[in-house]
Design an enzyme around this catalytic site. Structure first.
Site, PDB file in Angstrom:
ATOM      1  N   ASP A  14       1.014  -1.214  -0.051  1.00 34.18           N
ATOM      2  CA  ASP A  14       0.067  -0.087  -0.013  1.00 34.18           C
ATOM      3  C   ASP A  14       0.994   1.496   0.093  1.00 34.18           C
ATOM      4  OD1 ASP A  14      -1.595   2.095   0.280  1.00 34.18           O
ATOM      5  OD2 ASP A  14      -2.471   1.297   2.299  1.00 34.18           O
ATOM      6  N   GLN A  58       1.100   6.471   0.866  1.00 37.73           N
ATOM      7  CA  GLN A  58       1.829   7.746   1.346  1.00 37.73           C
ATOM      8  C   GLN A  58       3.024   7.683   0.621  1.00 37.73           C
ATOM      9  OE1 GLN A  58       0.184   9.919   3.293  1.00 37.73           O
ATOM     10  NE2 GLN A  58      -1.822   8.702   4.032  1.00 37.73           N
ATOM     11  N   LYS A  74      -4.127  12.285  -3.051  1.00 33.43           N
ATOM     12  CA  LYS A  74      -2.821  12.335  -2.339  1.00 33.43           C
ATOM     13  C   LYS A  74      -1.698  12.833  -3.051  1.00 33.43           C
ATOM     14  CE  LYS A  74      -4.311   8.766   1.229  1.00 33.43           C
ATOM     15  NZ  LYS A  74      -5.235   9.845   1.987  1.00 33.43           N
ATOM     16  N   CYS A 118      -8.082   6.104  10.403  1.00 35.67           N
ATOM     17  CA  CYS A 118      -8.417   4.735   9.781  1.00 35.67           C
ATOM     18  C   CYS A 118      -7.289   3.823  10.212  1.00 35.67           C
ATOM     19  CB  CYS A 118      -8.507   5.039   8.397  1.00 35.67           C
ATOM     20  SG  CYS A 118      -9.884   6.279   7.832  1.00 35.67           S
TER      21      CYS A 118
END
Lengths: 412, 157
Positions: free
Chosen positions: A201, A204, A227, A369
């Site tokens: 993932d 970020q 993002k 989250c």
């Protein structure tokens, strides 16, 4: 420094940063939540709608060809940006959540059985937890968790033992709460050693540092457009050609088929077999423009700027508030992304950020989250300030002033 | 533009500083119910003891922001010794103050009764100007409603 970031020039590219809130300037420190958009992204989307709006992969007329070309060009830009060996390995989704659901629900359902082990880390976002919980309920898979250390790093001491025998290792490249940057290649190798696939993932990570999925060696990499200066509604799942070919479709309908008869269907080639229905065309084009913008800045310059500004922020907060303020996660700016989750005295993050708002400072409060991580940290919630290309030392100073104002307001 | 003083009235800060009825009750006979604010992760725990159709005792546990904690504290003070029917009327009046539509709920109540006095709770009306915080203010009330339902269900089998 040959190619450092000119933040004043960057700020001027973002129209929203001109806006006033509560009688002062907007100080946006919530980019880990969603980033702001430069004029170039807005212009690319408007240009598409104003000049070439048509459905893709269907029409034989000029503007339909333009739309198709623009969509596929955006895919090629994304592929190049993340070091993907081939454009068709880039699947457009709605967001990183959908990308991770595609992995769990399409690849997972086809390949996992009762008792199979999926390994996650304690710092995962719910998007990389809940789909696996669902597979636990549905198929009887088992979840194992890689722990974190007290200073917010991944605890590597027992990695190989925990991963041994697993079928999937799925983890964040950078924590959305702690900013911790995980040793991606080390985890991918451990996964492959154990015969597991590696799912990253990178939501970020891709916006903030040069990313090369081939160098990582992962099987799947998920991230989202909004993002990384792009619009909402467009995400990416990258997968190796081999694994995408072997994965059944997730959603089905138009666009994802080669042939449909009354008896059945055959699927389209990758990536289109995963893109049922009319895709988010303008959003994909906007994401392509965001990639152009970030490449113009240079991802090494972006990373260098964030390390430097994060260092300034950690020093400033420590100098002004000492022990009253606790920043979770790695203490060294070079080992983390520009995400700072903190708690201040015994003030609840909601109350803190409510005062911040009066000073134009946008900071997220809550569990981000990542409730399992919150439990590990022993807090219900944190305030989280996150930095990006348009932030400077004045923004960090404004955050510190807002914290002081909150301390003052709630002094009792 | 609403200011911080609209939200953080002195009486709210007082209940936040010195929350009333903090603690636990033995379960059973008391009923224990947890409530969560999905927005911020705040958790409230209500221990409720109902006897003869009235709130005999209540204790509050968990953690949260000043708005959720003060709302829970004021709620606990006001519902003690009230009948379940009175608590429903109070809940409706409070939710109406929070701009939440409450007409025709499961308890057969009509529109909020204008005679219901909210007292200190009226200090929370400024929350309406900060819509994101309404969930903080109503968390304890929603949890109380669930606790009453569970307590009543175990009272008459």
């Amino acid at each position: 420094m040959s190619h450092s970031l000119d933040v004043a020039a960057v700020k001027a590219d973002f129209p929203i940063l001109d806006r006033e809130v509560h009688g002062g300037r907007l100080i946006y420190l919530d980019s880990a939540n969603t980033s702001q958009k430069p004029r170039a992204v807005l212009a690319a989307m408007e240009h598409y709608y104003a000049n070439s709006n048509a459905n893709v992969h269907r029409g034989t007329y000029l503007i339909a060809e333009e739309a198709t070309n623009a969509l596929e060009e955006a895919r090629a830009k994304v592929a190049r940006f993340i070091g993907a060996p081939a454009s068709q390995e880039v699947v457009f989704t709605k967001n990183a959540t959908e990308s991770l659901n595609l992995v769990a629900k399409a690849w997972g359902r086809a390949n996992l059985r009762a008792g199979d082990v999926v390994v996650l880390t304690e710092l995962e976002h719910h998007a990389n937890i809940v789909p696996w919980h669902q597979l636990h309920d549905e198929l009887g898979i088992e979840l194992r968790w890689l722990p974190i250390t007290a200073d917010g790093h991944l605890d590597l001491t027992e990695v190989d033992r925990i991963i041994d025998g697993a079928k999937v290792v799925s983890f964040a490249a950078t924590s959305n709460v702690l900013g911790t940057m995980l040793p991606v290649r080390r985890l991918v190798d451990a996964a492959h050693q154990a015969g597991a696939i590696a799912v990253v993932d990178a939501s970020q990570h891709v916006p903030h540092a040069a990313t090369n999925v081939a160098a990582w060696g992962a099987d799947f990499v998920a991230f989202t457009g909004h993002k990384m200066l792009g619009p909402t509604g467009i995400g990416v799942l990258w997968g190796t050609s081999e694994i995408l070919e072997a994965t059944p479709p997730f959603l089905s309908g138009g666009e994802m088929i080669l042939n449909v008869t009354k008896e059945g269907f055959t699927t389209n080639d990758i990536p289109w077999k995963f893109e049922a229905g009319t895709p988010a065309i303008a959003e994909a084009i906007g994401l392509g423009a965001a990639v152009d913008y970030l490449e113009g800045l240079g991802m090494d310059a972006v990373r260098e700027h964030e390390v430097s500004l994060t260092g300034y922020a950690l020093r400033t907060l420590a100098e002004r508030f000492g022990e009253d303020l606790c920043v979770h996660g790695p203490a060294d700016a070079a080992e983390r992304g520009g995400v700072m989750s903190f708690t201040f005295k015994n003030l609840h993050p909601h109350d803190l950020t409510q005062v911040f708002d009066q000073h134009g400072v946008c900071v997220r409060a809550g569990h981000h989250c990542a409730k399992p991580l919150m439990r590990v940290l022993g807090v219900a919630a944190t305030a989280r300030a996150s930095l990006y290309v348009y932030n400077d030392e004045a923004d960090v100073d404004a955050l510190a002033d807002a914290i002081a104002a909150a301390a003052d307001f709630f002094s009792f | 533009m609403p200011g911080l003083e609209d939200l953080y009235r002195e009486i709210i800060l007082d209940h936040y500083r010195s929350p009333r009825n903090r603690g636990e009750l033995p379960v059973p006979p008391a009923t224990r119910v947890e409530g969560f604010n999905p927005l911020c992760g705040d958790e409230i725990v209500i221990f409720l003891s109902v006897a003869n159709g009235a709130v005999e005792d209540i204790r509050i546990g968990g953690q949260g922001c000043s708005i959720s904690q003060s709302s829970a504290s004021m709620m606990s003070a006001v519902v003690k010794d009230k009948t379940v029917a009175e608590v429903h009327r109070l809940t409706n009046a409070f939710k109406a103050m929070m701009s939440i539509h409450v007409g025709g709920d499961d308890h057969g109540d009509a529109l909020p009764d204008p005679d219901v006095k909210l007292g200190d709770l009226e200090a929370l009306q400024g929350v309406v100007k900060f819509p994101v915080r309404i969930k903080c203010a109503t968390l304890s009330w929603n949890t109380l409603a669930q606790a009453i339902d569970e307590a009543m269900a175990s009272e008459d089998p």
